[in-house]
Write an enzyme that holds these catalytic residues in place. Structure first.
Site, PDB file in Angstrom:
ATOM      1  N   HIS A 242       0.881  -1.384   0.003  1.00 27.49           N
ATOM      2  CA  HIS A 242       0.059   0.000  -0.135  1.00 27.49           C
ATOM      3  C   HIS A 242       0.869   1.303   0.195  1.00 27.49           C
ATOM      4  CE1 HIS A 242      -2.837   3.091   1.368  1.00 27.49           C
ATOM      5  NE2 HIS A 242      -3.706   2.273   1.204  1.00 27.49           N
ATOM      6  N   CYS A 280      -3.896   2.704  -4.105  1.00 32.15           N
ATOM      7  CA  CYS A 280      -4.758   3.687  -3.483  1.00 32.15           C
ATOM      8  C   CYS A 280      -4.651   5.017  -4.077  1.00 32.15           C
ATOM      9  CB  CYS A 280      -4.173   3.653  -2.177  1.00 32.15           C
ATOM     10  SG  CYS A 280      -5.247   4.684  -1.007  1.00 32.15           S
ATOM     11  N   HIS A 307      -7.853   0.794  -4.006  1.00 30.16           N
ATOM     12  CA  HIS A 307      -8.640   1.412  -3.235  1.00 30.16           C
ATOM     13  C   HIS A 307      -9.002   2.886  -4.104  1.00 30.16           C
ATOM     14  CE1 HIS A 307      -6.509  -0.147   0.796  1.00 30.16           C
ATOM     15  NE2 HIS A 307      -7.069  -0.783   0.124  1.00 30.16           N
ATOM     16  N   ASP A 360     -12.819   3.280  -0.757  1.00 34.03           N
ATOM     17  CA  ASP A 360     -12.010   3.344   0.182  1.00 34.03           C
ATOM     18  C   ASP A 360     -12.253   4.849   1.089  1.00 34.03           C
ATOM     19  OD1 ASP A 360      -9.969   3.512   2.230  1.00 34.03           O
ATOM     20  OD2 ASP A 360      -8.412   4.366   1.091  1.00 34.03           O
ATOM     21  N   HIS A 361     -12.676   4.761   2.540  1.00 36.20           N
ATOM     22  CA  HIS A 361     -13.106   5.751   3.300  1.00 36.20           C
ATOM     23  C   HIS A 361     -14.361   6.143   2.738  1.00 36.20           C
ATOM     24  CE1 HIS A 361      -8.881   6.694   5.005  1.00 36.20           C
ATOM     25  NE2 HIS A 361      -9.154   5.413   5.104  1.00 36.20           N
ATOM     26  N   TYR A 377     -14.751   5.115   7.892  1.00 37.80           N
ATOM     27  CA  TYR A 377     -15.377   3.929   7.366  1.00 37.80           C
ATOM     28  C   TYR A 377     -17.018   3.972   7.917  1.00 37.80           C
ATOM     29  CZ  TYR A 377     -10.915   2.023   6.041  1.00 37.80           C
ATOM     30  OH  TYR A 377      -9.960   1.648   5.481  1.00 37.80           O
TER      31      TYR A 377
END
Length: 404
Positions: A242, A280, A307, A360-361, A377
């Site tokens: 990542h 990401c 992501h 993601d998020h 999240y």
């Protein structure tokens, strides 16, 4: 075919149960054995218990995020041999259980950083902000790291002094606790979340890196890859590092997964499909000099996990997390490249054609304010992002099909 829709789930303590996740059209779960400390072996029995639970709810365990790389491996401590053997055994056990994708990171001490966990966007939703001068104020005036001021330019130092001058003791404590504990506790953070001296513990961890610069950390990552990639290959697992978040040095610590050149260096350490990337968009977009479209094109064949989220850049290395389709990321072009890579893998007969992505998020919206969730999240904010991204990829697939 479309990228596989996945969702990060934090186990039984997660406020979103598996049965709800399946109802959203999610195909795969991204999770980990969070109760096992970094450096310890993941037993087959524990892996199978989690896998069976997911499969009973009509989904698959798509990605392990993460199999933590302990600090002892990152600094190549005296305990390295035991730690690396445990990591290798965990990979073997995951392979025996049919898990084929493992995400990890090599960020020293601090996994990710934000200075405001309740940043309000223009629509009234809540996201997260990283303000670099505020982080400098934490580093210099609250944490009081030795020689911390040497890592910042004069304008940032002046702004940090202005910020700290108007902060109450409670605000200072909240900032430190958010950075060291709140954002780290649910991902096996280095510091004991129940410790009263957590700032001192954090400083002690930072001190273990006093002789570890960029070259040394790269050397340690190279050793890690040489030791684990052959095991991953044999186990049928794709490893995917990542990006650092944010993708620049913090707290005097080196960061080595930030740029196109960094990832090219990582890929070149071990010429194996099993040595790959977690792409990401949120982390990588926090550097204005990162061209995400070029990065996706360059590393497409080694991207094993995706992501998808967006950020909006602010002056002086600052940014906030925006909604999934609007911000610094050209999400259309990135998704198009990934879908074209998926089609290419199918033609080549590669086995790793699912290319799982997760939203993601997410913004905190609607009933998220009445629910508990780990930072970044929320349920409805991520569901909104999942729907937007899935709709975009369905449209892009139609365009690709018409052009072929």
């Amino acid at each position: 075919m479309a990228l596989e829709k996945t969702w990060r789930w934090f186990g039984e303590q997660d406020s979103v149960p598996l049965i709800y996740i399946r109802q959203m059209g999610v195909e795969g779960i991204v999770t980990a054995l969070h109760h096992i400390n970094p450096g310890e072996i993941w037993p087959v029995e524990e892996i199978m218990a989690a896998k069976t639970k997911i499969e009973k709810n009509g989904m698959r365990w798509s990605v392990v995020e993460s199999l933590p790389v302990s600090e002892g491996i990152k600094i190549h401590s005296a305990d390295y041999d035991r730690l690396i053997e445990n990591y290798r055994q965990s990979l073997k056990n995951l392979g025996k259980c049919g898990i084929d994708t493992v995400c990890y990171n090599f960020m020293p001490v601090l996994d990710w950083a934000r200075t405001d966990l309740h940043f309000m966007n223009r629509n009234g939703g809540e996201s997260m902000l990283f303000d670099y001068p505020t982080f400098a104020a934490f580093d210099i005036h609250i944490l009081k790291r030795k020689d911390a001021s040497n890592d910042y330019d004069d304008p940032t130092l002046r702004k940090a002094e202005e910020i700290i001058a108007v902060m109450t003791d409670g605000q200072k404590e909240e900032l430190a606790h958010n950075i060291i504990i709140v954002t780290q506790a649910f991902i096996n953070g280095a510091v004991d979340q129940n410790a009263t001296d957590y700032k001192q513990q954090f400083l002690s961890y930072l001190e273990t890196y006093k002789d570890v610069g960029k070259d040394e950390l790269r050397k340690n990552l190279s050793a890690f890859l040489q030791d684990v990639v052959p095991v991953a290959e044999e186990a049928g697992i794709n490893l995917c590092i990542h990006a650092d978040d944010p993708p620049f040095p913090l707290l005097g610590l080196p960061r080595i997964a930030c740029t196109l050149d960094d990832f090219r260096w990582i890929i070149n350490r071990h010429d194996s499909i099993s040595n790959g990337l977690t792409f990401c968009t949120g982390s990588l977009s926090c550097r204005d000099d990162n061209d995400l479209v070029k990065m996706a094109e360059t590393f497409a064949s080694r991207i094993h996990f995706v992501h998808l989220r967006n950020t909006t850049s602010l002056p002086n290395r600052s940014f906030y997390e925006s909604d999934h389709l609007h911000g610094s990321v050209d999400m259309y072009s990135v998704i198009k490249i990934l879908l074209e890579e998926q089609a290419c893998r199918i033609k080549k007969g590669r086995k790793d054609i699912r290319m799982p992505f997760r939203p993601d998020h997410g913004l905190r919206i609607l009933d998220d304010y009445n629910r508990t969730a780990n930072p970044g999240y929320p349920l409805y904010g991520r569901l909104k992002g999942l729907a937007e991204i899935d709709g975009m990829q369905q449209a892009i697939e139609r365009i690709i099909d018409k052009g072929s």
